[in-house]
Enzyme design. Sequence first.
Site, PDB file in Angstrom:
ATOM      1  N   ASP A 144     -63.329 -62.964  20.206  1.00 53.99           N
ATOM      2  CA  ASP A 144     -63.512 -62.107  19.419  1.00 53.99           C
ATOM      3  C   ASP A 144     -62.905 -61.257  18.271  1.00 53.99           C
ATOM      4  O   ASP A 144     -63.561 -60.609  17.329  1.00 53.99           O
ATOM      5  CB  ASP A 144     -63.624 -60.718  20.401  1.00 53.99           C
ATOM      6  CG  ASP A 144     -62.977 -60.856  21.894  1.00 53.99           C
ATOM      7  OD1 ASP A 144     -62.057 -61.029  21.068  1.00 53.99           O
ATOM      8  OD2 ASP A 144     -62.880 -60.044  22.707  1.00 53.99           O
ATOM      9  N   HIS A 145     -61.845 -61.304  18.498  1.00 51.16           N
ATOM     10  CA  HIS A 145     -60.777 -61.010  17.048  1.00 51.16           C
ATOM     11  C   HIS A 145     -60.779 -61.630  15.820  1.00 51.16           C
ATOM     12  O   HIS A 145     -60.823 -61.518  15.201  1.00 51.16           O
ATOM     13  CB  HIS A 145     -59.087 -61.281  18.144  1.00 51.16           C
ATOM     14  CG  HIS A 145     -59.363 -59.854  18.684  1.00 51.16           C
ATOM     15  ND1 HIS A 145     -59.704 -59.442  20.297  1.00 51.16           N
ATOM     16  CD2 HIS A 145     -58.932 -58.757  18.679  1.00 51.16           C
ATOM     17  CE1 HIS A 145     -59.654 -58.570  20.510  1.00 51.16           C
ATOM     18  NE2 HIS A 145     -58.922 -57.623  20.321  1.00 51.16           N
ATOM     19  N   ARG A 203     -50.861 -56.721  22.730  1.00 52.50           N
ATOM     20  CA  ARG A 203     -50.025 -57.113  21.899  1.00 52.50           C
ATOM     21  C   ARG A 203     -48.751 -58.168  22.246  1.00 52.50           C
ATOM     22  O   ARG A 203     -48.204 -57.738  21.910  1.00 52.50           O
ATOM     23  CB  ARG A 203     -50.665 -57.504  20.578  1.00 52.50           C
ATOM     24  CG  ARG A 203     -50.360 -56.687  20.159  1.00 52.50           C
ATOM     25  CD  ARG A 203     -50.301 -56.600  18.445  1.00 52.50           C
ATOM     26  NE  ARG A 203     -52.115 -55.913  18.690  1.00 52.50           N
ATOM     27  CZ  ARG A 203     -52.110 -55.312  17.455  1.00 52.50           C
ATOM     28  NH1 ARG A 203     -51.415 -54.239  16.584  1.00 52.50           N
ATOM     29  NH2 ARG A 203     -53.624 -54.609  17.007  1.00 52.50           N
ATOM     30  N   ARG A 256     -59.138 -46.411  18.214  1.00 50.66           N
ATOM     31  CA  ARG A 256     -58.181 -46.007  17.653  1.00 50.66           C
ATOM     32  C   ARG A 256     -58.403 -46.133  15.959  1.00 50.66           C
ATOM     33  O   ARG A 256     -58.790 -46.611  14.997  1.00 50.66           O
ATOM     34  CB  ARG A 256     -57.191 -47.314  17.487  1.00 50.66           C
ATOM     35  CG  ARG A 256     -56.497 -47.568  18.974  1.00 50.66           C
ATOM     36  CD  ARG A 256     -56.007 -48.655  19.184  1.00 50.66           C
ATOM     37  NE  ARG A 256     -55.564 -48.832  20.463  1.00 50.66           N
ATOM     38  CZ  ARG A 256     -55.507 -49.471  21.758  1.00 50.66           C
ATOM     39  NH1 ARG A 256     -55.041 -51.474  21.296  1.00 50.66           N
ATOM     40  NH2 ARG A 256     -55.625 -49.469  22.914  1.00 50.66           N
ATOM     41  N   SER A 284     -52.087 -51.116  22.216  1.00 49.83           N
ATOM     42  CA  SER A 284     -52.480 -52.617  22.443  1.00 49.83           C
ATOM     43  C   SER A 284     -51.521 -53.391  23.478  1.00 49.83           C
ATOM     44  O   SER A 284     -50.531 -52.918  23.363  1.00 49.83           O
ATOM     45  CB  SER A 284     -52.936 -53.115  21.892  1.00 49.83           C
ATOM     46  OG  SER A 284     -51.136 -54.295  20.791  1.00 49.83           O
ATOM     47  N   ASP A 343     -56.169 -57.937  27.300  1.00 49.18           N
ATOM     48  CA  ASP A 343     -56.123 -56.839  25.715  1.00 49.18           C
ATOM     49  C   ASP A 343     -56.491 -55.426  26.582  1.00 49.18           C
ATOM     50  O   ASP A 343     -56.702 -54.864  27.900  1.00 49.18           O
ATOM     51  CB  ASP A 343     -58.088 -56.871  25.512  1.00 49.18           C
ATOM     52  CG  ASP A 343     -58.068 -56.057  24.225  1.00 49.18           C
ATOM     53  OD1 ASP A 343     -57.952 -56.529  23.406  1.00 49.18           O
ATOM     54  OD2 ASP A 343     -58.252 -54.797  24.906  1.00 49.18           O
TER      55      ASP A 343
END
Length: 652
Positions: free
Chosen positions: A64-65, A540, A380, A538, A119
């Site tokens: 999706d990213h 990440r 965000r 996030s 995520d």
Amino acid sequence: MGKNIVQKIFEEHLVEGRLEKGSPITLRVDEVYTQDATGTMAWLQFEAIGIERVKVPLSVSYVDHNMIQSNFRNPDDHVFLQTAAKRFGAYFSRPGNGICHQINLERFARPGWIGLGTDSHTPTNGGIGMIAMGVGGLDAATVMAGMPYEIKMPEVVLVRLTGKLNRPYVTAMDVILELLRRLTVKGGVGRIFEYGGPGVEDLTVTERATITNMGAELGATTSVFPSDEVTRAFLRAQGREEHWREIKADEDAEYDMVVDIDLSGLEPLIAQPHSPDNVVPIREIAGKRINQVCIGSCTNSSYPVMKTVASVLRGRKVAEHVSLHINPGSKQVYEMLARDGSLADMIGAGARMLEAGCGPCIGMGGSPGTGHISIRSYNRNFRGRCGNKDAFVYLASPVSCAVMAVKGEIVDPREAGIEIEIVREPEEFLINDNMIVPPGEDGASVEIVKGPNIKEVPLKEPLSERLEAEVILKVGDNITTDDIMPAGAQVLPLRSNIPEISKYVYSQIDPTFSERALKAKALGGGIIVGGENYGQGSSREHAAMAPMYLGIKAVIAKSFARIHRANLINFGILPLRFKDPADYDNIKQGDSVVIEGLTETVREGGEFLARIKEKGIEIWLTTDLSERERNLILAGGLLPYVKKAISEAKDA
Ligand code: MIC
Ligand code: SF4
């Protein structure tokens, strides 16, 4: 004594430990999902662990990213993910099927389950009564390899809802903006937010999911709603009523803190640049001319939300100085909008329709221009996240956004003179799972295809006895992982390539960071100094993995955000806290910090005496590592630790 929802679900999943605030517990996990930007690493790490098939009941790999395919990198990564899913036994959601959290809520989430996702907005699934938490890729990989998940038992906060939303002008987004206004981006650290009270039944499942989604911005571990008749109706409409079960807190359940919100008393709110907690009523800043509006993201892109937006746009036009971008959350939502005519209303008004994915939310296209004001229904608004450091991003509800797109300025939707439809959850969703590829029966014969962008996972050596390292960078409070490891169209495609992506660490704050860190690496390593809530945002793990690659040995801060702290430990970087926060002022960029007896102190769980070489002063540092975390730090991180454990088990 009665139990709250968190205690009930945790109790059913408890492997080890006691459900006492602050003590480490390990939990059995029902579902693990990944998304592409974090998933390539997660699946590479899973492969490196050397297990044949995923060992959790359900695993889903979403894309999706990284959807802008401006070169070979993203499409190559998609193929890697698809082949890895077949090989290791995960469902694969194809690019175009939508945003992981929205699809998971629609098609997979279940009340009473515990889920992990790579995520930070995984708590979206809390809207259905599931405890869903964001984790780093390596945590996801080890849990998929069969290990339980460890966290410290968080505090449980009851958010008691009364009244009813003043629809259509006041929405679920305003509920979570109100909480952010009151509690700030640090207010949820170490806490789970459990919703209760008579106001719960006023909210649909997707409205609840908007609220739990953006609980991530409070820094919360997760957020959860009860599972009731509203939940049952949603699951029935998704053709999976059999997944419903009732989950509610006991009448006499206890909580660590209670927050009261009267839904009837809320008004349309907006978060101003550059933090989601910088919230004011829209009316206070009305009249500002705007340049862009973006509607969608995992926070606000369900079918009812999008249909409401369409009702604002129907027969009207987007103001001529405004660019309106819409990214529906999933193919299910998109297809339903197309079939009921809403899509035509959007296109007719002049909206720029994007594919179902993250899009502008993470700077994958749709960046605003210099000095521009962008109003977004996203979660965000950190400076630069939209792809332009010189733009101003505000966050508001989809209804407010749509009204502003038409009016061309910041306006309270109640004052706009626009009639807006109130849309409830449909009785039947359109079910068409043809973009979800099931796991193959036998993965062993599947070849995993890796394009040239995919590089090996870097490993760190075990912890050394002595640390002498230079402070490469000193930063302030609330540093985000977007500050540490920027996203956006240029950097995101490098997520599978740590040597390349490491060049961008802190690049928005100090473009010389990576070069200076690499120089210091050759001399013993580097340190980063931070303030409160270091690493918010996030999940990440690249914000830890890339600094590790650059030789960062420790981060010294006043406090840490949960997921980033876990990621630092997973990559063998010591998260140290100032025992006396005033010592933050005694250390500056360029100082050399010396700590002796490192391994012994970690092993014994003691405090660290750090000498600032140039100044000859000493400061005390602490850490609250659990036993497992101490072992990970000693081994040089989670991957070396797990690999060693597996090879020892094989030898035994
Ligand atoms: C985000 O919203 O910041 C992201 C991009 O979805 C991240 C995950 C990532 O960086 O890949 C998140 O929220 O965890
Ligand atoms: Fe995607 Fe934005 Fe949601 Fe992150 S917050 S998952 S980038 S839509």
